[in-house]
Structures are given as C-alpha cells and as structure tokens.
Write an enzyme that holds these catalytic residues in place. Structure first.
Site, short mmCIF file in Angstrom:
data_model
loop_
_atom_site.label_atom_id
_atom_site.label_comp_id
_atom_site.label_asym_id
_atom_site.label_seq_id
_atom_site.Cartn_x
_atom_site.Cartn_y
_atom_site.Cartn_z
N LYS A 58 -6.16 6.79 11.59
CA LYS A 58 -6.87 6.07 12.65
C LYS A 58 -7.87 6.99 13.33
CE LYS A 58 -4.35 2.12 12.83
NZ LYS A 58 -3.14 1.51 13.02
N LYS A 106 -2.08 0.71 -1.37
CA LYS A 106 -0.93 0.09 -0.70
C LYS A 106 -1.21 -1.35 -0.30
CE LYS A 106 1.46 0.18 3.55
NZ LYS A 106 1.44 0.63 4.92
N LYS A 129 -0.22 -5.43 5.49
CA LYS A 129 -0.55 -6.64 6.26
C LYS A 129 -1.96 -6.63 6.83
CE LYS A 129 4.17 -6.71 7.68
NZ LYS A 129 4.90 -5.71 8.43
P1 TYM Z 1 6.23 -1.97 8.25
O1 TYM Z 1 6.42 -3.19 9.09
O2 TYM Z 1 4.85 -1.48 8.04
O3 TYM Z 1 6.87 -2.18 6.84
C1 TYM Z 1 8.21 -2.60 6.70
C2 TYM Z 1 8.85 -2.01 5.45
O4 TYM Z 1 8.12 -2.40 4.30
C3 TYM Z 1 7.75 -1.24 3.56
N1 TYM Z 1 6.42 -1.45 2.95
C4 TYM Z 1 6.15 -1.16 1.68
N2 TYM Z 1 6.91 -0.64 0.70
C5 TYM Z 1 6.33 -0.48 -0.52
N3 TYM Z 1 5.04 -0.81 -0.78
C6 TYM Z 1 4.25 -1.32 0.19
N4 TYM Z 1 2.99 -1.66 -0.09
C7 TYM Z 1 4.79 -1.52 1.49
N5 TYM Z 1 4.30 -1.98 2.66
C8 TYM Z 1 5.32 -1.94 3.55
C9 TYM Z 1 7.69 -0.11 4.58
O5 TYM Z 1 7.83 1.15 3.97
C10 TYM Z 1 8.84 -0.47 5.48
O6 TYM Z 1 10.07 -0.01 4.95
N6 TYM Z 1 7.34 1.86 11.23
C11 TYM Z 1 7.97 0.83 10.42
C12 TYM Z 1 8.93 -0.06 11.21
C13 TYM Z 1 9.99 0.73 11.90
C14 TYM Z 1 11.09 1.39 11.28
C15 TYM Z 1 11.81 2.02 12.35
C16 TYM Z 1 11.52 1.51 9.95
C17 TYM Z 1 10.07 0.96 13.25
N7 TYM Z 1 11.16 1.73 13.50
C18 TYM Z 1 12.96 2.75 12.09
C19 TYM Z 1 12.68 2.26 9.71
C20 TYM Z 1 13.38 2.88 10.78
C21 TYM Z 1 6.84 -0.06 9.88
O7 TYM Z 1 5.79 -0.12 10.44
O8 TYM Z 1 7.16 -0.80 8.82
#
Ligand code: TYM
Length: 338
Positions: free
Chosen positions: A116, A203, A206
């Site tokens: 960012k 990747k 969203k």
């Molecule tokens: P988020 O919402 O971006 O994504 C949720 C989960 O989906 C996985 N993911 C992917 N895995 C493989 N390929 C992709 N293209 C892909 N896009 C998303 C992410 O790796 C994730 O497991 N920061 C985290 C949310 C969070 C969290 C936590 C996770 C907040 N606190 C504590 C674990 C532990 C997030 O933004 O995920």
C-alpha cells in the site's frame, strides 16, 4: 493418520463473497480440522475489515452473509466456535498490550503495508503518510486474535504466512519479557496454497475483481471462465510430471489458473486428459472452459442451496453468534487476565 488434537483458530474478513482462494486456501482446511475433532475457533474479522470497508449497511450485511456461507460450506456452529471478532472486545485490549512491545520497523516490513505504501504518490498531502494506524497495526490485532485463544495452529492461505510469522515473533518477545504467558503457535505449512486470479495475476483476491465465487450461479461461472484470457500458443511444458505443483507453474498464468481449478475440482482422469491435450498441442481451450465451468457449478450448487436454506437465515446466525461468543469469552478473558 489423525493429527494431534490442538487448538485451531482462523478468520476471514467480511469484505465480499467468499471465493475459491478463500475456500481452497482456508475453509477446506477449517472443515477438515473441525471433522477431526480439534477445538476450532473460526471468526469473521470485522475489525480488520474496517481498513477497507466504509459503508455501515454493507458491513453488517456482508458479515451475516459470510457467516451464512461458512455454514453453507460445512462449518458447524455446534462443532466449531464461530463468532464475530467485535463480539470479543478483549481482543482489542490484548492488541493494545502487544502493541507496546512491537517495533514500528517490524510492522513497516509487513508486505500488505509495504504494497500500500508503494502505491502512494511521491508527493504526499500536507498530513504526510495517508495510511492508517490500523493498517500498520493490522498484524498486531491479528496476533491478538491468535494468541487470545492460545491457538496451536492457524490454517491460512500462503498470503497470510507473514502475518502468522509476525504473531509468533510477537508472542516470543512477550514471553521473553514477561515469562511464559502466551502460547506460541506453529508456523504456516510450506504447502499452503496461493490460488491465482482469473486474470492470471498471482493471487485471487476480493479487491482485485478477479475471483470465482462460491455463490456464483452457472451463468456467471461460465461467463467468468470464458472471459479468462487464453493465449493461442501454449508454452512447451518441459516436464513429464502430472503433479499440479510441478507442471502448472510452467504454463502461461491464465491457463495455469484453469488447470489449477480443474485439478482441485475434477476427477484426476479429467485433469490428466486435458494435460495430454495440452502436451499434444490439440485445440482444447473451449472444451477446457466448458468442462471446468460444469465442475465449478456442480461444486457451487449445494453451497448455494444451503446458503438459502430456511435454517440458515439472519436470525439463526444471530442466535448461534450469541451462543458461541459465550464459549470463547471465558477462554479469551483468561488469557488477558494472566
Ligand atoms: P482474508 O479475508 O484476506 O482471507 C481469508 C483466508 O483466505 C485465504 N486466501 C487465499 N488462499 C489461497 N489463495 C488465495 N488467492 C487466497 N485469498 C485468500 C487467506 O490466506 C486467509 O486464510 N488477515 C486475515 C484475516 C484474519 C486472520 C486473523 C486469519 C484476521 N485475524 C487471525 C488468521 C488468524 C485476512 O485478511 O484474510
């Protein structure tokens, strides 16, 4: 072999509909661990989503819909503790405490923050760096989510690996200073998945408008898959292996995502058959796309049905949230008070 029983925690931000990256990077593993009988905490990271979401109505709607999708995928609020991050406000208190021992330099090296930062024009406004304190501190809040339930394992996709490593560092530093108070979780497996986007970028994400979603209907699925750019000249594969990890990286990226999805969804013979067509230089793009679209729609159909099922409405989500937060709160308070 059954994995050692342990405490599992993971979360997803409610920033839109769940996509195939979320499913194969995270949710498939959540379900597997739930069915193995581990003590699982799965939450919706609604505090974290505030770094991007600004509309209050969207935010509430998306949170509920995400929870209905969790249930539709097979997460069971009777087996896993499914809750909303903001219903556990002592997480914010632990985050504040962890923030006191976390170096700003460490946080500035976070890839999300650096990405960012890299997009900010060189001539900043009168207030200087426009990025939020919340974005810089994102990994600290994430560490609090993990450490507050004393998680042993954090199933996430490859893109979240660095954040889990930061949580491990923060826990170790805290324990070094104050004694063995926090449980240090395991590092993320080297095999964690990173599913590419339909646009061929590294990747599926969203905010990148390149996702295939679990609630997409057959028409949308076909439209999205047909829209994937396929070159007329596939590169030579230069390997005899059928292993998706070996062969897919040798393909042009947008064709690679189609084969990756096929390897995840279709029977192995179908994937191998299309690999053969690729190797023989046959014309196969149209057939590959329609076959893949059929498998995706077949995969989505029961999820869409369960998403809309009568027992999975807004009220039932509110009910299980209330019941489940009562299960996680004493665990979390115990950590904060120790
Ligand atoms: P988020 O919402 O971006 O994504 C949720 C989960 O989906 C996985 N993911 C992917 N895995 C493989 N390929 C992709 N293209 C892909 N896009 C998303 C992410 O790796 C994730 O497991 N920061 C985290 C949310 C969070 C969290 C936590 C996770 C907040 N606190 C504590 C674990 C532990 C997030 O933004 O995920």
């Amino acid at each position: 072999m059954q994995e050692k029983r342990g405490i599992i925690l993971s979360g997803i931000r409610p920033t839109g509909r769940l996509h195939y990256g979320n499913y194969f990077g995270a949710i498939a593993k959540f379900i597997e661990l739930q069915e193995q009988g581990h003590c699982c905490y799965y939450f919706i990271a609604d505090y974290h989503a505030l770094t991007t979401i600004t509309d209050r109505q969207d935010y509430l709607r998306q949170t509920i819909d995400m929870l209905r999708t969790y249930v539709a995928c097979g997460l069971d609020p009777a087996k896993s503790v499914i809750y909303r991050q903001s219903d556990l406000p002592c997480t914010a208190e632990l985050s504040l405490l962890l923030g006191m021992i976390t170096n700003i330099g460490h946080l500035e090296r976070g890839t999300t923050y650096k990405d960012k930062m890299g997009k900010i024009p060189a001539t900043k406004g009168p207030e200087g760096n426009p990025l939020s304190y919340g974005l810089l501190g994102y990994p600290v809040l994430m560490a609090a989510d993990i450490l507050i339930v004393r998680a042993d394992k954090v199933p996430v996709g490859d893109d979240q690996r660095q954040h889990v490593e930061m949580a491990i560092d923060i826990a170790q530093k805290f324990n070094y200073r104050f004694g063995e108070v926090l449980n240090v979780p395991e590092a993320v497996s080297r095999n964690a998945l990173r599913l590419p986007g339909l646009d061929g970028s590294a990747k599926m994400g969203k905010s990148d408008n390149n996702t295939l979603d679990l609630l997409d209907d057959p028409k949308t699925v076909l439209q999205k898959i047909k829209g994937v750019q396929t070159t007329t000249d596939p590169l030579p594969l230069d390997t005899d292996s059928d292993d998706p990890e070996v062969v897919i990286p040798k393909m042009p990226p947008s064709l690679g995502v189609l084969y990756r999805l096929l390897s995840l969804l279709a029977p192995i013979e179908v994937y191998q058959d299309f690999l053969g067509k690729y190797r023989r230089g046959e014309k196969f793009y149209g057939m590959l796309k329609t076959t893949l679209a059929e498998h995706v729609s077949k995969f989505n159909a029961p999820i869409i049905e369960r998403f809309n099922a009568p027992g999975n409405d807004d009220q039932s989500v509110r009910d299980f949230l209330r019941a489940n937060v009562a299960k996680v709160t004493p665990v979390a308070l115990d950590t904060v008070e120790s």
